[in-house]
Scaffold this motif. Sequence first.
Motif, PDB file in Angstrom:
ATOM      1  N   PHE A  82     -17.704   1.205 -43.404  1.00  0.00           N
ATOM      2  CA  PHE A  82     -16.655   0.473 -43.844  1.00  0.00           C
ATOM      3  C   PHE A  82     -15.313   1.392 -44.708  1.00  0.00           C
ATOM      4  N   LYS A  83     -16.056   2.112 -45.699  1.00  0.00           N
ATOM      5  CA  LYS A  83     -15.005   3.003 -46.586  1.00  0.00           C
ATOM      6  C   LYS A  83     -14.233   4.053 -45.685  1.00  0.00           C
ATOM      7  N   ALA A  84     -15.082   4.347 -44.759  1.00  0.00           N
ATOM      8  CA  ALA A  84     -14.524   5.514 -43.844  1.00  0.00           C
ATOM      9  C   ALA A  84     -13.552   5.070 -42.818  1.00  0.00           C
ATOM     10  N   ALA A  85     -13.920   3.950 -42.188  1.00  0.00           N
ATOM     11  CA  ALA A  85     -13.193   3.461 -41.118  1.00  0.00           C
ATOM     12  C   ALA A  85     -11.534   3.490 -41.221  1.00  0.00           C
ATOM     13  N   GLN A  86     -10.967   3.769 -39.961  1.00  0.00           N
ATOM     14  CA  GLN A  86      -9.535   3.872 -40.013  1.00  0.00           C
ATOM     15  C   GLN A  86      -8.736   3.092 -38.939  1.00  0.00           C
ATOM     16  N   GLY A  87      -9.817   2.677 -38.018  1.00  0.00           N
ATOM     17  CA  GLY A  87      -9.089   1.884 -37.164  1.00  0.00           C
ATOM     18  C   GLY A  87      -8.732   0.285 -37.427  1.00  0.00           C
ATOM     19  N   ASP A  88      -7.819  -0.201 -36.604  1.00  0.00           N
ATOM     20  CA  ASP A  88      -7.190  -1.555 -36.736  1.00  0.00           C
ATOM     21  C   ASP A  88      -8.205  -2.584 -36.776  1.00  0.00           C
ATOM     22  N   VAL A  89      -9.095  -2.427 -35.880  1.00  0.00           N
ATOM     23  CA  VAL A  89     -10.411  -3.368 -35.616  1.00  0.00           C
ATOM     24  C   VAL A  89     -11.510  -2.527 -35.696  1.00  0.00           C
ATOM     25  N   VAL A  90     -12.793  -2.993 -36.686  1.00  0.00           N
ATOM     26  CA  VAL A  90     -14.024  -2.378 -36.748  1.00  0.00           C
ATOM     27  C   VAL A  90     -14.841  -3.189 -35.930  1.00  0.00           C
ATOM     28  N   ILE A  91     -15.628  -2.297 -35.082  1.00  0.00           N
ATOM     29  CA  ILE A  91     -16.797  -3.005 -34.482  1.00  0.00           C
ATOM     30  C   ILE A  91     -17.937  -2.396 -35.182  1.00  0.00           C
ATOM     31  N   THR A  92     -19.140  -3.196 -35.379  1.00  0.00           N
ATOM     32  CA  THR A  92     -20.435  -2.740 -35.885  1.00  0.00           C
ATOM     33  C   THR A  92     -21.390  -2.939 -34.879  1.00  0.00           C
ATOM     34  N   MET A  93     -22.421  -2.073 -34.652  1.00  0.00           N
ATOM     35  CA  MET A  93     -23.499  -2.287 -33.732  1.00  0.00           C
ATOM     36  C   MET A  93     -24.700  -1.450 -33.651  1.00  0.00           C
ATOM     37  N   ASP A  94     -25.666  -1.748 -33.234  1.00  0.00           N
ATOM     38  CA  ASP A  94     -26.914  -1.143 -33.701  1.00  0.00           C
ATOM     39  C   ASP A  94     -27.039   0.076 -32.623  1.00  0.00           C
ATOM     40  N   ALA A  95     -28.058   0.963 -32.837  1.00  0.00           N
ATOM     41  CA  ALA A  95     -28.220   2.195 -32.005  1.00  0.00           C
ATOM     42  C   ALA A  95     -29.293   2.115 -30.801  1.00  0.00           C
ATOM     43  N   ASP A  96     -29.818   0.938 -30.934  1.00  0.00           N
ATOM     44  CA  ASP A  96     -31.075   0.777 -30.223  1.00  0.00           C
ATOM     45  C   ASP A  96     -30.736   0.747 -28.847  1.00  0.00           C
ATOM     46  N   LEU A  97     -29.374   0.579 -28.377  1.00  0.00           N
ATOM     47  CA  LEU A  97     -29.234   0.069 -26.890  1.00  0.00           C
ATOM     48  C   LEU A  97     -29.310  -1.199 -26.612  1.00  0.00           C
ATOM     49  N   GLN A  98     -29.545  -2.332 -27.488  1.00  0.00           N
ATOM     50  CA  GLN A  98     -29.836  -3.583 -27.491  1.00  0.00           C
ATOM     51  C   GLN A  98     -28.483  -4.282 -27.462  1.00  0.00           C
ATOM     52  N   ASP A  99     -27.579  -3.642 -28.142  1.00  0.00           N
ATOM     53  CA  ASP A  99     -26.143  -4.215 -28.180  1.00  0.00           C
ATOM     54  C   ASP A  99     -25.378  -3.472 -26.800  1.00  0.00           C
ATOM     55  N   ASN A 100     -24.465  -4.211 -26.246  1.00  0.00           N
ATOM     56  CA  ASN A 100     -23.758  -3.656 -25.037  1.00  0.00           C
ATOM     57  C   ASN A 100     -22.383  -3.222 -25.272  1.00  0.00           C
ATOM     58  N   PRO A 101     -21.868  -2.054 -25.379  1.00  0.00           N
ATOM     59  CA  PRO A 101     -20.589  -1.631 -25.490  1.00  0.00           C
ATOM     60  C   PRO A 101     -19.616  -2.303 -24.399  1.00  0.00           C
ATOM     61  N   GLU A 102     -19.936  -2.943 -23.384  1.00  0.00           N
ATOM     62  CA  GLU A 102     -19.066  -3.553 -22.677  1.00  0.00           C
ATOM     63  C   GLU A 102     -18.443  -4.781 -23.285  1.00  0.00           C
ATOM     64  N   GLU A 103     -19.051  -5.194 -24.450  1.00  0.00           N
ATOM     65  CA  GLU A 103     -18.588  -6.348 -25.120  1.00  0.00           C
ATOM     66  C   GLU A 103     -17.396  -6.032 -25.935  1.00  0.00           C
ATOM     67  N   ILE A 104     -17.131  -4.741 -26.310  1.00  0.00           N
ATOM     68  CA  ILE A 104     -16.267  -4.402 -27.057  1.00  0.00           C
ATOM     69  C   ILE A 104     -14.681  -4.625 -26.871  1.00  0.00           C
ATOM     70  N   PRO A 105     -14.231  -4.519 -25.558  1.00  0.00           N
ATOM     71  CA  PRO A 105     -12.837  -5.062 -25.300  1.00  0.00           C
ATOM     72  C   PRO A 105     -12.456  -6.486 -25.411  1.00  0.00           C
ATOM     73  N   GLU A 106     -13.581  -7.263 -25.239  1.00  0.00           N
ATOM     74  CA  GLU A 106     -13.444  -8.885 -25.499  1.00  0.00           C
ATOM     75  C   GLU A 106     -13.313  -9.139 -26.918  1.00  0.00           C
ATOM     76  N   LEU A 107     -14.106  -8.348 -27.714  1.00  0.00           N
ATOM     77  CA  LEU A 107     -14.088  -8.707 -29.250  1.00  0.00           C
ATOM     78  C   LEU A 107     -12.865  -7.959 -29.793  1.00  0.00           C
ATOM     79  N   TYR A 108     -12.315  -7.047 -29.200  1.00  0.00           N
ATOM     80  CA  TYR A 108     -11.344  -6.285 -29.805  1.00  0.00           C
ATOM     81  C   TYR A 108     -10.117  -7.268 -29.493  1.00  0.00           C
ATOM     82  N   GLN A 109      -9.829  -7.826 -28.387  1.00  0.00           N
ATOM     83  CA  GLN A 109      -8.932  -8.833 -28.152  1.00  0.00           C
ATOM     84  C   GLN A 109      -8.829 -10.068 -28.822  1.00  0.00           C
ATOM     85  N   LEU A 110     -10.092 -10.488 -29.239  1.00  0.00           N
ATOM     86  CA  LEU A 110     -10.244 -11.900 -30.097  1.00  0.00           C
ATOM     87  C   LEU A 110      -9.785 -11.512 -31.493  1.00  0.00           C
ATOM     88  N   ILE A 111      -9.889 -10.400 -31.915  1.00  0.00           N
ATOM     89  CA  ILE A 111      -9.307  -9.748 -33.523  1.00  0.00           C
ATOM     90  C   ILE A 111      -7.732  -9.759 -33.224  1.00  0.00           C
TER      91      ILE A 111
END
Length: 324
Positions: free
Chosen positions: A80-109
């Motif tokens: 969080f301290k290093a992040a520079q984006g207008d929208v910040v996404i957190t996700m796990d690295a084990d491939l159980q979270d689907n990156p295809e969800e990111i665009p809709e999450l971005y739009q909701l914010i």
Amino acid sequence: MNLSIIIPLLNEGESLHELHDWIVNVMKSEGYSYEIIFIDDGSTDNSWQLIQQLSGANPQVRGMRFLRNYGKSQALHAGFKAAQGDVVITMDADLQDNPEEIPELYQLIQKDGYDLVSGWKKKRYDSVLSKNMPSKLFNWAARRTSGVNLHDFNCGLKAFNKTVIKNIEVSGEMHRYIPVLAKNAGFFNIGEKVVTHQARKYGKTKFGMERFTNGLLDLITIWFISKFARRPMHLFGALGVVMFIIGFGFASYLGIDKLFINRFGRLITDRPQFYIALTAMLLGTQLFLAGFLGEILVRNRRNETSYTVSEGANLEVTEHSFSP
């Protein structure tokens, strides 16, 4: 920059290349400007070497390596301290979270104006007895205690307005309760989105059944913090006064009885009410002092960083002090 994607990880070397390529494909298809921040929380496999390779091949990849394992909350705090984006996404690295969800999450914010959107893994591919049932119980307790109406507090896939992550402190094991921390900080527009949960492809989970015990204890902690962190005297002082009044009441009864009613009866010290009175007054005094000391600590509290960064990749690393 549109997006900062923060990925804390521990010994997930097998999935990093695949996860990176998947995220990059989504970013390119949507035309987002982005950064991927991998936080290596003291991995003992080849995770850090892979992060260095990825950051060398893709300048949008940044990495941070902890000196040892400090926990997911500390990893998210650093991200969080290093992040520079207008929208910040957190996700796990084990491939159980689907990156295809990111665009809709971005739009909701960005379009719908949410401060925070939490993923809800409505259909899970985990063990029913060891994960699903305890998780449902844990989430029910968290909803009742915090007043934040989410179905899945522990989902790693979340989206934040940048303002939120710059105004909350994630420490201890409070990563489960980031929505509650956001609410306590004054961000009330919190939403939820059903997200796809995928079966783990590589390795095994890094969390055991103890996470639910820890989660319950953290829930009690965050309830106390949200109610009394800025005014501990209101809790401890009130309890102290009640206990002292109870003790003083018993002491007064014993004194009146001995002086005016039963002057030649047994000694006061032979009566159980004497010890009840003494214990209650001592507890009342100690609770009151605890509240008083809590008020002093609140007024003199200093923020301390509870992790040490040893290396960075495409990321400027500053020295941090460790607070055990």
